[in-house]
Design an enzyme around this catalytic site. Structure first.
Site: not given
Ligand code: PAF
Length: 286
Positions: A31, A38, A62, A148-150, A186-188
């Site tokens: 995302m 990543h 989502q 990713g397993e996270k 994490s992006s967060r």
């Molecule tokens: O893990 C993510 O970044 C998202 O849930 C994904 C797999 C790209 C789906 O939008």
């Protein structure tokens, strides 16, 4: 400059041409807001693919109404640069209208694995995720797709939907990438205040300790979880869940005699963090 594809048909044609030339093609769904986790995922694909597609799509389906969809402002230029540096060959960045055109009506829902844990805290999240991942896999037609397993529950949901829907793709999961102090990337994390950032690594420490002790005392996991919950709360986390589940089915465990995972979701201020740690059986560890 990395090429950017915006249409599903363009993506499919590009991947098909590469595959026709004999290249193995990998898809890394993201995302955006790309970080070193990543990058590690993209680099890992190189062991099994000559061509790598990174999808960047902030999937509105989502996110719940009160979640942080609006905190994902796309910085496409930065993401494309990061993807190129990590070794991607193509970025796929469709518009929302290309993914969900007017009249769009289909949802992919994986029963069982999507319920509980993050599924209970974030109603609809896994349906939205499963729907977009299904679309990305079908649009790309890549030979492999990497996660990713996270996001461990997400990983199991994706595995299930690929098996159930006979999607011809090999799935790969890579271990969680962590900061030196253990915090899962994490992006967060960028939303954590300096004070919250100082507390955040405690989560991984507690999960690791629970996993270690659960392997040693597989029949006494309830007190471990109670203690872990208390430690996290005292550190300043608001615990959404802290549980030990079967590593394959996510069924709740009362003992750790089969491979399990300790999984947690916590909040630090407005930031929601998730993490998990494998619990090998004593036999697996020997
Ligand atoms: O893990 C993510 O970044 C998202 O849930 C994904 C797999 C790209 C789906 O939008």
């Amino acid at each position: 400059m990395l090429p950017i594809e915006r249409s599903p048909t363009g993506l499919r044609a590009m991947v098909a041409a590469w595959r026709a030339d004999g290249a193995r093609v990998a898809l890394v769904p993201t995302m955006g807001a790309l970080h070193d986790g990543h990058a590690a995922l993209i680099r890992a694909t190189r062991a099994e693919a000559e061509r790598v597609v990174v999808s960047i799509f902030v999937n509105p389906r989502q996110f719940g109404p009160n979640e942080d969809f609006d905190r994902y402002p796309p910085d496409e230029a930065a993401d494309v640069t990061a993807a190129a540096r990590a070794g991607a060959d193509l970025v796929y960045a469709p518009a929302i209208s290309a993914m969900y055109p007017s009249g769009y009506a289909t949802t992919v829902s994986v029963a069982g694995l999507s319920e509980g844990l993050c599924g209970a805290q974030r109603p609809g999240h896994f349906d939205g995720m499963a729907t977009v991942v299904t679309k990305l896999l079908l649009q790309a037609g890549a030979g492999s797709a990497w996660f990713g397993e996270k996001d461990y529950q997400q990983w199991l949901v994706v595995r299930r939907l690929v098996a159930d829907l006979d999607i011809p793709v090999r799935l790969r999961a890579v271990p969680t990438v962590r900061e030196a102090d253990g915090l899962a990337l994490s992006s967060r994390n960028r939303f954590l205040s300096p004070g919250e950032r100082a507390i955040a690594p405690r989560l991984a420490v507690v999960l690791h300790e629970i996993a270690t002790r659960a392997t040693a005392t597989p029949d006494a996991i309830a007190p471990l979880l109670a203690e872990g919950h208390a430690v996290l709360t005292a550190a300043g986390f608001k615990v959404e869940y802290l549980e030990i589940r079967d590593a394959e089915t996510l069924a709740p465990c009362t003992t750790c005699r089969a491979p399990a995972r300790v999984l947690a979701a916590v909040r630090l201020g407005s930031v929601r963090l998730i993490d998990n740690w494998p619990i090998p059986t004593a036999a697996q560890r020997a």
